[in-house]
Design a protein around this motif. Structure first.
Motif, PDB file in Angstrom:
ATOM      1  N   ARG A 197     -14.051   2.549  -4.144  1.00  0.00           N
ATOM      2  CA  ARG A 197     -13.330   2.838  -2.916  1.00  0.00           C
ATOM      3  C   ARG A 197     -12.058   2.007  -2.902  1.00  0.00           C
ATOM      4  O   ARG A 197     -12.058   0.836  -3.310  1.00  0.00           O
ATOM      5  CB  ARG A 197     -14.183   2.484  -1.694  1.00  0.00           C
ATOM      6  N   VAL A 198     -10.990   2.597  -2.411  1.00  0.00           N
ATOM      7  CA  VAL A 198      -9.706   1.919  -2.291  1.00  0.00           C
ATOM      8  C   VAL A 198      -9.270   1.953  -0.835  1.00  0.00           C
ATOM      9  O   VAL A 198      -9.325   3.007  -0.181  1.00  0.00           O
ATOM     10  CB  VAL A 198      -8.622   2.582  -3.169  1.00  0.00           C
ATOM     11  N   ILE A 199      -8.854   0.800  -0.331  1.00  0.00           N
ATOM     12  CA  ILE A 199      -8.199   0.721   0.973  1.00  0.00           C
ATOM     13  C   ILE A 199      -6.749   0.369   0.714  1.00  0.00           C
ATOM     14  O   ILE A 199      -6.437  -0.694   0.182  1.00  0.00           O
ATOM     15  CB  ILE A 199      -8.865  -0.334   1.881  1.00  0.00           C
ATOM     16  N   LEU A 200      -5.858   1.291   1.059  1.00  0.00           N
ATOM     17  CA  LEU A 200      -4.433   1.111   0.821  1.00  0.00           C
ATOM     18  C   LEU A 200      -3.793   0.589   2.100  1.00  0.00           C
ATOM     19  O   LEU A 200      -3.631   1.318   3.075  1.00  0.00           O
ATOM     20  CB  LEU A 200      -3.802   2.435   0.403  1.00  0.00           C
ATOM     21  N   ALA A 201      -3.441  -0.707   2.098  1.00  0.00           N
ATOM     22  CA  ALA A 201      -2.832  -1.369   3.257  1.00  0.00           C
ATOM     23  C   ALA A 201      -1.579  -2.092   2.785  1.00  0.00           C
ATOM     24  O   ALA A 201      -1.442  -3.303   2.952  1.00  0.00           O
ATOM     25  CB  ALA A 201      -3.821  -2.334   3.899  1.00  0.00           C
ATOM     26  N   ALA A 202      -0.668  -1.327   2.221  1.00  0.00           N
ATOM     27  CA  ALA A 202       0.486  -1.894   1.531  1.00  0.00           C
ATOM     28  C   ALA A 202       1.739  -1.952   2.392  1.00  0.00           C
ATOM     29  O   ALA A 202       2.850  -2.056   1.866  1.00  0.00           O
ATOM     30  CB  ALA A 202       0.765  -1.089   0.257  1.00  0.00           C
ATOM     31  N   GLY A 203       1.590  -1.874   3.704  1.00  0.00           N
ATOM     32  CA  GLY A 203       2.734  -2.001   4.597  1.00  0.00           C
ATOM     33  C   GLY A 203       3.791  -0.952   4.297  1.00  0.00           C
ATOM     34  O   GLY A 203       3.482   0.237   4.122  1.00  0.00           O
ATOM     35  N   PRO A 204       5.072  -1.348   4.208  1.00  0.00           N
ATOM     36  CA  PRO A 204       6.134  -0.366   4.004  1.00  0.00           C
ATOM     37  C   PRO A 204       6.118   0.318   2.648  1.00  0.00           C
ATOM     38  O   PRO A 204       6.865   1.275   2.436  1.00  0.00           O
ATOM     39  CB  PRO A 204       7.409  -1.200   4.188  1.00  0.00           C
ATOM     40  N   TRP A 205       5.290  -0.146   1.720  1.00  0.00           N
ATOM     41  CA  TRP A 205       5.151   0.509   0.420  1.00  0.00           C
ATOM     42  C   TRP A 205       4.041   1.566   0.417  1.00  0.00           C
ATOM     43  O   TRP A 205       3.818   2.228  -0.585  1.00  0.00           O
ATOM     44  CB  TRP A 205       4.869  -0.540  -0.660  1.00  0.00           C
ATOM     45  N   THR A 206       3.342   1.723   1.535  1.00  0.00           N
ATOM     46  CA  THR A 206       2.207   2.640   1.593  1.00  0.00           C
ATOM     47  C   THR A 206       2.617   4.065   1.271  1.00  0.00           C
ATOM     48  O   THR A 206       1.924   4.777   0.529  1.00  0.00           O
ATOM     49  CB  THR A 206       1.553   2.580   2.989  1.00  0.00           C
ATOM     50  N   GLY A 207       3.748   4.517   1.809  1.00  0.00           N
ATOM     51  CA  GLY A 207       4.175   5.888   1.570  1.00  0.00           C
ATOM     52  C   GLY A 207       4.441   6.194   0.119  1.00  0.00           C
ATOM     53  O   GLY A 207       4.296   7.341  -0.330  1.00  0.00           O
ATOM     54  N   ARG A 208       4.837   5.189  -0.671  1.00  0.00           N
ATOM     55  CA  ARG A 208       5.094   5.408  -2.093  1.00  0.00           C
ATOM     56  C   ARG A 208       3.796   5.560  -2.872  1.00  0.00           C
ATOM     57  O   ARG A 208       3.741   6.293  -3.861  1.00  0.00           O
ATOM     58  CB  ARG A 208       5.903   4.253  -2.664  1.00  0.00           C
ATOM     59  N   LEU A 209       2.768   4.856  -2.444  1.00  0.00           N
ATOM     60  CA  LEU A 209       1.499   4.881  -3.165  1.00  0.00           C
ATOM     61  C   LEU A 209       0.595   6.010  -2.705  1.00  0.00           C
ATOM     62  O   LEU A 209      -0.339   6.387  -3.415  1.00  0.00           O
ATOM     63  CB  LEU A 209       0.788   3.535  -3.008  1.00  0.00           C
ATOM     64  N   ALA A 210       0.855   6.543  -1.528  1.00  0.00           N
ATOM     65  CA  ALA A 210       0.143   7.722  -1.023  1.00  0.00           C
ATOM     66  C   ALA A 210       1.199   8.705  -0.555  1.00  0.00           C
ATOM     67  O   ALA A 210       1.505   8.791   0.635  1.00  0.00           O
ATOM     68  CB  ALA A 210      -0.792   7.342   0.118  1.00  0.00           C
ATOM     69  N   PRO A 211       1.810   9.437  -1.489  1.00  0.00           N
ATOM     70  CA  PRO A 211       2.964  10.277  -1.145  1.00  0.00           C
ATOM     71  C   PRO A 211       2.703  11.247  -0.002  1.00  0.00           C
ATOM     72  O   PRO A 211       3.625  11.599   0.730  1.00  0.00           O
ATOM     73  CB  PRO A 211       3.249  11.014  -2.458  1.00  0.00           C
ATOM     74  N   GLY A 212       1.471  11.659   0.188  1.00  0.00           N
ATOM     75  CA  GLY A 212       1.165  12.566   1.287  1.00  0.00           C
ATOM     76  C   GLY A 212       1.401  11.968   2.650  1.00  0.00           C
ATOM     77  O   GLY A 212       1.512  12.692   3.643  1.00  0.00           O
ATOM     78  N   SER A 213       1.487  10.635   2.705  1.00  0.00           N
ATOM     79  CA  SER A 213       1.718   9.969   3.987  1.00  0.00           C
ATOM     80  C   SER A 213       3.175   9.601   4.204  1.00  0.00           C
ATOM     81  O   SER A 213       3.551   9.157   5.290  1.00  0.00           O
ATOM     82  CB  SER A 213       0.869   8.693   4.071  1.00  0.00           C
ATOM     83  N   ALA A 214       4.022   9.797   3.159  1.00  0.00           N
ATOM     84  CA  ALA A 214       5.385   9.280   3.210  1.00  0.00           C
ATOM     85  C   ALA A 214       6.185   9.873   4.363  1.00  0.00           C
ATOM     86  O   ALA A 214       6.971   9.175   5.019  1.00  0.00           O
ATOM     87  CB  ALA A 214       6.093   9.538   1.882  1.00  0.00           C
ATOM     88  N   ALA A 215       5.999  11.160   4.630  1.00  0.00           N
ATOM     89  CA  ALA A 215       6.775  11.797   5.691  1.00  0.00           C
ATOM     90  C   ALA A 215       6.442  11.238   7.069  1.00  0.00           C
ATOM     91  O   ALA A 215       7.252  11.333   7.995  1.00  0.00           O
ATOM     92  CB  ALA A 215       6.536  13.307   5.671  1.00  0.00           C
TER      93      ALA A 215
END
Length: 376
Positions: A197-215
């Motif tokens: 399991r991965v929890i992605l909590a990368a602040g302003p870099w989150t959109g780059r690591l989960a492109p579906g959330s970038a917009a």
């Protein structure tokens, strides 16, 4: 390339990521906490001495979560054996007709949180450091205060280290999260981590690591100033409250707090320009300084000419409507995307960490948090 296998990988060791790691370790779960910079770095959103905490929200969804957020900080304080919350009282104020103060007061009443609503003239009488226009609206919450932000994050990391199988990996920039295989793989330079399991909590870099959330995520750069008047006594903890000002437009919003673990009284405007988080920019333009001094001259005149003893920049990651984004990745439920901030998330961060640990363990989202933004 070195290859590791981990049950839980948390990407980002800021307020939310460190809280998630702490809560996973508290449950006895193995966890690898991965940070692209050093611990406590000043490149993202979580650094700095203090943040405001309050029940005083105009949005009822967030107001109703604040009692749980306050409880979560008390639980952390018990586990850490030290305090992070300082009660100062807090005032929310603004011009008549905006409606912000009315909404805050209504939510406090619904929560049965002690408060007092008053005019600007009445507030000036009880708090002479202020000079609000007489027809302003104000509401005071005595239980509002501040959280020792950097110290709390440090404690969460240290408590996570005490878990049965915790690894803290720093200076490990994540280049991508590979979702092609049976399990997600977190890829850094010379290192890959296969995770259950991965929890992605990368602040302003989150959109780059989960492109579906970038917009849905917009990084903006914020600037705060620290003021020290000739006579600082009226602006100290115990005499001066935290405050939130809301005007008639989105960009007419300011906040401040008394001196606490920092060199002066903190003031900032809520909101800022879009930014690239990889670009370091600590400049504070003269027109921004003038804007804050104009605000002070109208509302807290004793600080208008005060010396600026320090400046600080950070990044908001703003979702639509300044909501929080906490959801499973649209392609798979073993990756959780967490951007619960939009410039007002620190007070919730420990609570969010518990929610993320629960989501990782159960594969389900708690319906109590259905108001948070969901990925399409």
């Amino acid at each position: 390339m070195e290859r590791l296998v981990a049950k839980n990988v948390v990407v980002g060791a800021g307020a939310v990521g460190s809280a998630a790691a702490y809560h996973l370790a508290r449950r006895g779960e193995p966890v690898a906490l991965v940070e692209q910079f050093g611990l406590g770095h000043a490149r993202g959103s979580s650094h700095g001495a203090a943040r405001i905490t309050r029940h005083s929200y105009a949005d009822p969804d967030y107001a109703r979560l604040m009692p749980a957020a306050f409880r979560s900080w008390r639980e952390l304080e018990a586990d850490a054996g030290r305090s992070f919350y300082v009660r100062t009282g807090g005032v929310s104020f603004g011009p008549p007709g905006v409606g912000y103060v009315d909404r805050v007061a209504a939510n406090l009443a619904e929560l049965d949180v002690p408060h007092r609503k008053m005019s600007g003239a009445d507030w000036n009488d009880v708090q002479p450091a202020f000079a609000l226009p007489a027809d302003y609206e104000a509401v005071f919450e005595p239980d509002a205060g501040m959280l020792a932000a950097a110290k709390a994050i440090e404690a969460q990391v240290e408590l996570a280290r005490r878990g049965p199988d915790t690894r803290i990996l720093t200076e490990r920039p994540i280049r991508r999260i590979d979702l092609e295989g049976e399990r997600p793989v977190v890829v850094s330079d010379g290192l890959s981590i296969e995770a259950e399991r991965v929890i992605l909590a990368a602040g302003p870099w989150t959109g780059r690591l989960a492109p579906g959330s970038a917009a849905a995520l917009r990084p903006t750069r914020q600037r705060v100033l620290y003021f020290r008047p000739v006579n600082p006594a009226p602006y100290q903890v115990g005499r001066f409250p935290t405050f939130i000002y809301m005007g008639a437009t989105e960009d007419d919003a300011f906040y401040g707090m008394p001196e606490f673990l920092a060199p002066g009284m903190k003031l900032g405007r809520h909101g800022g320009p879009d930014t690239d988080p990889d670009r370091q920019d600590s400049t504070v333009p003269d027109d921004y300084v003038a804007l804050l001094r104009t605000f002070l001259a109208k509302h807290i005149p004793g600080l208008a000419g005060a010396e600026i003893v320090a400046t600080e920049t950070c990044i908001y990651t703003v979702a639509p409507g300044e909501r929080f984004l906490v959801d499973f990745h649209p392609e798979r439920r073993d990756v959780i995307v967490a951007s619960p901030c939009s410039g007002h998330g620190f007070k919730f961060s420990n609570l969010v960490g518990r929610v993320l640990a629960d989501m990782a363990a159960t594969g389900e989202a708690d319906p109590a948090y259905a108001a948070w933004t969901r990925l399409p």
